[in-house]
Design an enzyme around this catalytic site. Sequence first.
Site: not given
Length: 236
Positions: A161, A165
């Site tokens: 994650y 990002k």
Amino acid sequence: MTTALVTGANKGLGRETVRRLAAAGWDVFLGARDEARGRKAAAELADDGVTVRFVPLDVTSDESVAAAVDTVQAHAGRLDVLVNNAGVGGPPNPPAEVRADDLRQLFEVNVFGPVRVTNAFLPLLRAAEKPRIVMVSSGMGSFAVSNDPRWFGLVPPTLGYPASKAALNMITSQYARALDGVRINAVDPGYTATDLNGHTGTQTVSEGTDAIVRLAGLGSNEPTGGFFNREGVVPW
């Protein structure tokens, strides 16, 4: 009337963004991969007095994205605001236990999805007077935040994650340099209670969408290529 499209909008931050933009009088497309859930979300908003348009949209599918472009083209002929919100959390395993294949689906949604959708909708965005793109990122993708000792005991290190990002942040920066006339920024919603974190977040979805809604409404002389939360600038 301002026209907007929000991806991954059948729940959470996406749904609340749709609700707030539509409540402000915008013509909003609620994009969702699951048609039943998307239509249900649109119907629930209608019951609350907010009218939106559902459009099937799977950000991992070229065909689905192309069909969504055709739908918006037929209805409005342009797109003023694109909110790339669709995202998944990925495996929470320690880095040494993560395989490359574990990350492929996550990157397909969180990284390749925004690229696929942005490029497909560029002709409609360029047809707008003041086109804007909002990339829904995360403070977990900030190198400065990740290396801040204050977070070490609160957020365990994971690969997928945060890396996805961080990649989205660079994509935002490069689009902002390349897309003349299009205002494009990344947003950190903050630790918001959504399905992504099992509703453990400390913010409401309304608070989590504050920066998204603000950046969606930017004028032509306002920032581009930045990273913001509801309080201001987020360090890269």
